[in-house]
Design an enzyme around this catalytic site. Structure first.
Site, mmCIF file in Angstrom:
data_model
loop_
_atom_site.group_PDB
_atom_site.id
_atom_site.type_symbol
_atom_site.label_atom_id
_atom_site.label_comp_id
_atom_site.label_asym_id
_atom_site.label_seq_id
_atom_site.Cartn_x
_atom_site.Cartn_y
_atom_site.Cartn_z
ATOM 1 N N CYS A 67 -22.488 -110.145 -22.380
ATOM 2 C CA CYS A 67 -23.326 -109.551 -23.438
ATOM 3 C C CYS A 67 -24.824 -110.634 -23.431
ATOM 4 O O CYS A 67 -24.485 -111.753 -23.860
ATOM 5 C CB CYS A 67 -22.747 -109.789 -24.763
ATOM 6 S SG CYS A 67 -23.908 -109.180 -25.997
ATOM 7 N N TRP A 100 -14.251 -105.158 -28.075
ATOM 8 C CA TRP A 100 -13.992 -106.528 -27.659
ATOM 9 C C TRP A 100 -12.575 -106.949 -28.217
ATOM 10 O O TRP A 100 -12.136 -106.760 -29.364
ATOM 11 C CB TRP A 100 -15.038 -107.466 -28.006
ATOM 12 C CG TRP A 100 -16.531 -107.280 -27.670
ATOM 13 C CD1 TRP A 100 -17.335 -106.612 -28.407
ATOM 14 C CD2 TRP A 100 -17.138 -107.787 -26.520
ATOM 15 N NE1 TRP A 100 -18.701 -106.528 -27.490
ATOM 16 C CE2 TRP A 100 -18.328 -107.363 -26.333
ATOM 17 C CE3 TRP A 100 -16.441 -108.515 -25.296
ATOM 18 C CZ2 TRP A 100 -19.171 -107.596 -25.431
ATOM 19 C CZ3 TRP A 100 -17.480 -108.881 -24.328
ATOM 20 C CH2 TRP A 100 -18.893 -108.246 -24.278
ATOM 21 N N ARG A 130 -20.496 -101.286 -36.050
ATOM 22 C CA ARG A 130 -20.076 -101.883 -34.963
ATOM 23 C C ARG A 130 -19.639 -103.126 -35.040
ATOM 24 O O ARG A 130 -20.059 -103.958 -35.642
ATOM 25 C CB ARG A 130 -21.331 -101.671 -33.825
ATOM 26 C CG ARG A 130 -22.254 -100.555 -34.079
ATOM 27 C CD ARG A 130 -21.879 -99.256 -33.403
ATOM 28 N NE ARG A 130 -21.419 -99.264 -31.837
ATOM 29 C CZ ARG A 130 -21.525 -98.143 -31.070
ATOM 30 N NH1 ARG A 130 -21.816 -97.089 -31.788
ATOM 31 N NH2 ARG A 130 -21.301 -98.288 -29.681
ATOM 32 N N THR A 132 -19.842 -106.080 -33.276
ATOM 33 C CA THR A 132 -20.558 -106.428 -31.958
ATOM 34 C C THR A 132 -20.232 -108.067 -31.865
ATOM 35 O O THR A 132 -19.878 -108.660 -32.714
ATOM 36 C CB THR A 132 -21.854 -106.298 -32.250
ATOM 37 O OG1 THR A 132 -22.280 -106.752 -33.512
ATOM 38 C CG2 THR A 132 -22.555 -105.014 -32.101
ATOM 39 N N VAL A 133 -20.455 -108.472 -30.937
ATOM 40 C CA VAL A 133 -20.864 -109.946 -30.531
ATOM 41 C C VAL A 133 -22.281 -110.099 -30.326
ATOM 42 O O VAL A 133 -22.863 -109.145 -29.872
ATOM 43 C CB VAL A 133 -19.951 -110.447 -29.392
ATOM 44 C CG1 VAL A 133 -18.577 -110.435 -29.550
ATOM 45 C CG2 VAL A 133 -20.505 -109.724 -28.138
ATOM 46 N N GLU A 148 -26.516 -111.267 -35.915
ATOM 47 C CA GLU A 148 -27.813 -110.794 -35.214
ATOM 48 C C GLU A 148 -28.162 -111.925 -34.733
ATOM 49 O O GLU A 148 -28.658 -112.907 -35.024
ATOM 50 C CB GLU A 148 -28.766 -110.382 -36.416
ATOM 51 C CG GLU A 148 -30.085 -110.121 -35.979
ATOM 52 C CD GLU A 148 -30.088 -109.347 -34.762
ATOM 53 O OE1 GLU A 148 -29.527 -108.143 -34.730
ATOM 54 O OE2 GLU A 148 -30.863 -109.599 -33.609
ATOM 55 N N SER A 149 -28.053 -111.703 -33.241
ATOM 56 C CA SER A 149 -28.378 -112.831 -32.316
ATOM 57 C C SER A 149 -29.865 -113.438 -32.776
ATOM 58 O O SER A 149 -30.111 -114.608 -32.580
ATOM 59 C CB SER A 149 -28.262 -112.213 -30.936
ATOM 60 O OG SER A 149 -29.262 -111.404 -30.746
ATOM 61 N N TYR A 196 -31.637 -100.858 -22.211
ATOM 62 C CA TYR A 196 -30.537 -100.033 -22.831
ATOM 63 C C TYR A 196 -31.291 -98.690 -23.233
ATOM 64 O O TYR A 196 -30.354 -97.600 -22.972
ATOM 65 C CB TYR A 196 -29.944 -100.681 -24.030
ATOM 66 C CG TYR A 196 -29.025 -101.781 -23.792
ATOM 67 C CD1 TYR A 196 -27.801 -101.584 -23.767
ATOM 68 C CD2 TYR A 196 -29.523 -103.191 -23.626
ATOM 69 C CE1 TYR A 196 -26.651 -102.676 -23.443
ATOM 70 C CE2 TYR A 196 -28.681 -104.058 -23.491
ATOM 71 C CZ TYR A 196 -27.340 -103.853 -23.320
ATOM 72 O OH TYR A 196 -26.531 -104.959 -23.158
HETATM 73 N N1 LIG Z 1 -28.352 -106.648 -32.743
HETATM 74 C C1 LIG Z 1 -27.255 -107.223 -32.064
HETATM 75 C C2 LIG Z 1 -26.754 -106.590 -30.994
HETATM 76 C C3 LIG Z 1 -25.299 -106.830 -30.335
HETATM 77 C C4 LIG Z 1 -24.717 -105.975 -29.451
HETATM 78 O O1 LIG Z 1 -25.154 -104.832 -29.277
HETATM 79 N N2 LIG Z 1 -23.601 -106.467 -28.823
HETATM 80 C C5 LIG Z 1 -23.034 -105.495 -27.946
HETATM 81 C C6 LIG Z 1 -22.312 -106.196 -26.480
HETATM 82 S S1 LIG Z 1 -23.869 -106.564 -25.560
HETATM 83 C C7 LIG Z 1 -21.641 -105.147 -28.592
HETATM 84 O O2 LIG Z 1 -20.892 -105.975 -29.014
HETATM 85 N N3 LIG Z 1 -21.250 -103.821 -28.647
HETATM 86 C C8 LIG Z 1 -20.148 -103.437 -28.994
HETATM 87 C C9 LIG Z 1 -20.034 -102.234 -29.869
HETATM 88 O O3 LIG Z 1 -21.502 -101.697 -29.953
HETATM 89 O O4 LIG Z 1 -19.365 -101.633 -30.418
HETATM 90 C C10 LIG Z 1 -27.504 -108.580 -31.894
HETATM 91 O O5 LIG Z 1 -28.791 -109.092 -31.246
HETATM 92 O O6 LIG Z 1 -26.875 -109.448 -32.011
#
Ligand SMILES: N[C@@H](CCC(=O)N[C@@H](CS)C(=O)NCC(=O)O)C(=O)O
Length: 328
Positions: A67, A100, A130, A132-133, A148-149, A196
């Site tokens: 990621c 994940w 979502r 997310t990581v 949020e990264s 993306y």
């Molecule tokens: N805005 C978030 C985006 C993070 C993101 O989209 N991560 C993706 C992996 S590249 C994810 O975990 N996606 C899982 C999902 O959307 O279910 C950030 O920058 O931290």
């Protein structure tokens, strides 16, 4: 008896396209024109704050190696020398479950979670967003601090200097903040999220717009980098790290899988040296897991690569070659 080919093709196309649209809608929400709309991050607490004071080994970073957003946090953690103060947990994508999963016993096993959605649910019961990581987790109150990264890297840059091996390294200095913020805005839309927007576009028009904006931005950045080492001059900043994690994935994944194929980064004279420069900073190469990048993109984004075949190339030996940018 075989079906006539034209009927077979029409039937397969209808079924396949319907399935593709259904899966894309789930994986990549879009607007009416088919342009990808990335959902906003939902947890945005900061450290230090009254709820989350600065402390060593209290917070944990959860990342996936493929990621790009998680990769930002890994690089800042490494450059600041926070490896001991902020432990990490690595998760991997599960193609079948579409999320994940924790693949190794981890310090958070006591919470009884195996997947990221279960983990988010622990922090906020009934969470529907979502999962997310990257994720910055507080092991004391068992909750999410931030997912949020862009904010996590600012936290890592500022909040743990008492424990950092390189507290003097400031990747977001006050005097450069307006310039960094300006670059961030442009790079996020056109490049970080731009790739993306190409790959997840659901119409030709949405793809064409994203692709044009992406390469226009890359061309401009390449020109800027002809006369200066980093985006804001001679000093490495957070905006370089944000750009780098997209560039290092570009020729490996985005060029082919996301159809970002007007040019490779290796075709750009200045961008290619810039990538090598950042790759060769102490500790950065160890955060770049090219096999994981290939596996996560080609192996798990099923609607874009139904066969799941992972390409062998490109040859990245060049990343170790001299970058020749120190004199800029
Ligand atoms: N805005 C978030 C985006 C993070 C993101 O989209 N991560 C993706 C992996 S590249 C994810 O975990 N996606 C899982 C999902 O959307 O279910 C950030 O920058 O931290």
């Amino acid at each position: 008896m075989a079906l006539p080919p034209s009927l077979l093709i029409r039937t397969a196309k209808t079924i396949w396209t319907t399935l593709w649209r259904t899966m894309m809608a789930q994986m990549a929400p879009s607007d009416k024109g088919g342009a990808y709309q990335r959902p906003d991050s939902e947890f945005c607490d900061r450290i230090p704050s009254s709820t989350f004071p600065s402390d060593a080994q209290r917070y944990r970073l959860i990342v996936g190696m493929g990621c790009p957003w998680a990769h930002r946090t890994l690089i800042v953690r490494t450059l600041k020398g926070l490896d001991r103060a902020i432990p990490i947990t690595i998760v991997s994508p599960s193609g079948n479950e579409g999320c994940w999963v924790f693949d190794q016993p981890s310090a958070m096993d006591s919470l009884g979670c195996r997947t990221m959605p279960q983990f988010y649910d622990k922090a906020q019961s009934g969470y529907q967003g979502r999962a997310t990581v990257p994720l910055l987790w507080d092991t004391q109150t068992n909750t999410i601090v931030n997912n949020e990264s862009a904010e996590i890297i600012e936290i890592l840059n500022n909040a743990f200097n008492d424990w950092a091996t390189h507290p003097e390294m400031n990747l977001y200095p006050t005097e450069l903040q307006p310039e960094i913020d300006q670059w961030n805005k442009r790079i996020y839309h056109n490049v970080n999220n731009g790739v993306y927007r190409c790959g997840f576009a659901q119409t030709q028009t949405a793809y064409t717009t994203a692709c044009n904006e992406l390469f226009e931005a890359l061309d401009d950045i390449d020109t800027t980098l002809a006369s200066q080492r980093y985006l804001c001059g001679s000093q490495l900043t957070l905006t370089d790290i944000r750009l780098f994690t997209t560039l290092i994935r570009f020729d490996v994944a985005y060029y082919g899988l996301f159809k970002c194929n007007r040019r490779r980064i290796s075709d750009y004279e200045n961008l290619s040296g810039y990538v090598r420069d950042i790759y060769q900073l102490p500790g950065v190469a160890a955060t770049c897991d090219v096999d994981a990048i290939k596996r996560d993109y080609f192996g798990n984004l099923f609607p874009l690569n139904p066969g799941g075949i992972i390409p062998l190339g490109p040859d990245l030996a060049n990343l170790q070659a001299p970058h020749g940018r120190a004199s800029l």
